[in-house]
Design an enzyme around this catalytic site. Sequence first.
Site, PDB file in Angstrom:
ATOM      1  N   ASP A 233      -7.774   1.879   0.298  1.00  0.00           N
ATOM      2  CA  ASP A 233      -8.062   1.091  -0.894  1.00  0.00           C
ATOM      3  C   ASP A 233      -6.977   0.057  -1.157  1.00  0.00           C
ATOM      4  OD1 ASP A 233     -10.500   1.872  -1.713  1.00  0.00           O
ATOM      5  OD2 ASP A 233      -9.841   2.700  -3.659  1.00  0.00           O
TER       6      ASP A 233
ATOM      7  N   GLU B  34      -1.300  -2.259  -8.393  1.00  0.00           N
ATOM      8  CA  GLU B  34      -2.602  -1.593  -8.335  1.00  0.00           C
ATOM      9  C   GLU B  34      -2.624  -0.426  -9.314  1.00  0.00           C
ATOM     10  OE1 GLU B  34      -3.452   0.096  -4.491  1.00  0.00           O
ATOM     11  OE2 GLU B  34      -5.239   1.142  -5.208  1.00  0.00           O
TER      12      GLU B  34
ATOM     13  N   ASP C  18      -2.795   3.241   1.200  1.00  0.00           N
ATOM     14  CA  ASP C  18      -4.036   3.821   1.739  1.00  0.00           C
ATOM     15  C   ASP C  18      -5.076   2.725   1.971  1.00  0.00           C
ATOM     16  OD1 ASP C  18      -4.748   3.102  -0.794  1.00  0.00           O
ATOM     17  OD2 ASP C  18      -5.000   5.155  -1.557  1.00  0.00           O
TER      18      ASP C  18
ATOM     19  N   ASP D 213      -1.220   0.707  -3.057  1.00  0.00           N
ATOM     20  CA  ASP D 213      -0.998   1.970  -2.357  1.00  0.00           C
ATOM     21  C   ASP D 213      -1.086   1.797  -0.850  1.00  0.00           C
ATOM     22  OD1 ASP D 213      -0.541   3.529  -4.582  1.00  0.00           O
ATOM     23  OD2 ASP D 213      -2.701   3.781  -4.964  1.00  0.00           O
TER      24      ASP D 213
END
Length: 650
Positions: free
Chosen positions: A513, A436, A511, A509
């Site tokens: 997203d 990513e 998180d 990641d």
Amino acid sequence: MAKSTYSAGDIKILEGLDAVRMRPGMYIGSTGVRGLHHILWEIVDNAIDEAANGFADRIEVVLCADGSASVEDNGRGIPTDIHPKQGVSGVEVVFTQLHAGGKFGQDAYGYSGGLHGVGASVTNALSEWLEVKVFRKTVYEMRFHSYLDEKSGKVKSGVPEYHLKDTGVKTNKKGTFVRFKPDKTVFETTEFSLETISRRLKELAFLNKGLHIVLSDERSGTSVEYKYDGGIVDFVKYLNEGKTALYEPPLYAKAEKDGVIVEFALQHTDTYTESVFSFVNNIPTPEGGMHETGFRSGLTKVLNDYARRENFLKDKDANFMGEDFREGLTAIICVKLKNVQFEGQTKTKLGNPEVKPIVENVTIDELDALSRNRKLEETFENVIKKAQAAARVRIATRKAKEIARANKSIEAQNLVGKLAACSGRKPELNELFIVEGDSAGGSAKQARVRQTQAILPLRGKPLNVEKKKLDQILQNEEIRTIISALGAGLGANFDLEDLRYHKVIILSDADQDGAHIRAILLTFFFRYMRELVNNGHVYIGMPPLYKVYKKDVFEYAYDDNELQKAIEKVGKGYQIQRYKGLGEMDPEQLWDTTMNPATRSLMQVTVEDAAEAEKMITVLMGDQIEDRKRYIQQHANFNKEDSFIKEVRK
Ligand code: 28F
């Protein structure tokens, strides 16, 4: 009363029968076992016609020990009086005149078959002897035989021994009895097949509702009886035995239009094949033809209309295809008409073009009426649901074909600048990191082992394939790049043999997203590269959330639990670095935490339950927002998008 002597003046008419004996193949197709049965069917057909016209309800067939066969019906009996034009009895006309008016006058006699249409005289011509009894208050008799004429040296065929005679014997019976012995000098075999005969008689019993057919085999001392009060409805039920019907009873209709009688019965099962059998005047038409074509288009139209009327199809939806309505369909279609034209390789295809719109309209009218019957609501709903399932599969299959075609152009895609390929040529050792973001991608490129590790940075979010049609999916650059990098194609065309990396590692990641990107990629793999997932090639890279360090000691922690342990290990004076994303790690850290096979943590993605995963993906990634909400509420413990991932650290 008919005259009972046979004079030379009567001989002329018999020359036709001699022609039959000269060239039997012209009249019955062959002199093999098929031809042998053909001369039996000629007699059976006459009895069936009498029943089909409503005058008989019982037919008895006996295969006799002496090689002869007899057929008896309880109809009106062949006319015994003198035929005004021919000057002899109706019985004599029937057994001596070659296709008297293409099977004795179809107008006077109603519908009759075309295949066996050459008539009972052919049976007489090809028999050693033939005997007729007519039961009309008294018993009438007539006998024919073939013999070698000494004078001419030729065989005389089907010659009456005497004219029809009234025996004077009183009877309560009515009907016709015919017994004949196939001529050994004509046929290659004269042994009737019980199997062939019972199969056809059973079929005829299905096709003629309520007709009682008895078959006895004196040779084996066996006997069977057929009688189906449900007619072709029973036929359909019989064909569907052992399958699961989607509704009960079968749909049925019968109607006449423009002189054509149309009858059909149908029932869907949970199978996937189509079993449509058609008949014309009781004769099977395995090659189909105009009646089948008309039925199919009528069925498609009426069911599409129903689906729209009942809101199974919304305004914007395309119609179902005919094949959708025929998946798992068992149907019998029977038509009766005059002047049948048979076509095709084996002359078993109905060629009459006028029959198509007739059958189509009858099918539409009758099925439409049934579909408005509230009692049949569930039946029709089940038909439509089955079609919906079929359509879904059809669309998926078409997509797979499009994918196969699209693949070729994808292969040619230029990856320069995106993919940092590895130099090793052994796929089983190679790893592809899908990373990513460009900055993490940059670090990964610096950190990697060139020989076995390839890096593919993703710039934006890849497309959520669940919400898109294939052409849109293939327009997405990230997706195209992934397909191209893996080199194994996709959809039905996906081939593990061509896979360039045996570990496909998603690095996103920790998180929201990142989770979303991961879910999108997994959905894509699940939908279009299922084999990749099933064979355990897909992994999720686990970047740590924390680094706990002091001078040159440090520990990574992947969650809060591990953080506590790391703190204890490092001891007094520790410092904590919280990683916001992969992009914050330098190449060395990225190597240590996520890429180094010796120290990294990977989760292998496996599908434990394909049906469950399927449902979850449909709900979570699809566009039915309400469904999604409900699903998440019902699975409160549900670890977001990744719940079909089985955790295996590697
Ligand atoms: C065992 C085989 O052949 N049954 C038949 C009839 C009844 C009529 C019929 C037959 C005579 C000359 C047309 C009776 N009454 N079983 C049979 N049952 N043929 S064959 O007539 C044929 C006519 O040409 C019959 C009134 N109409 C017809």
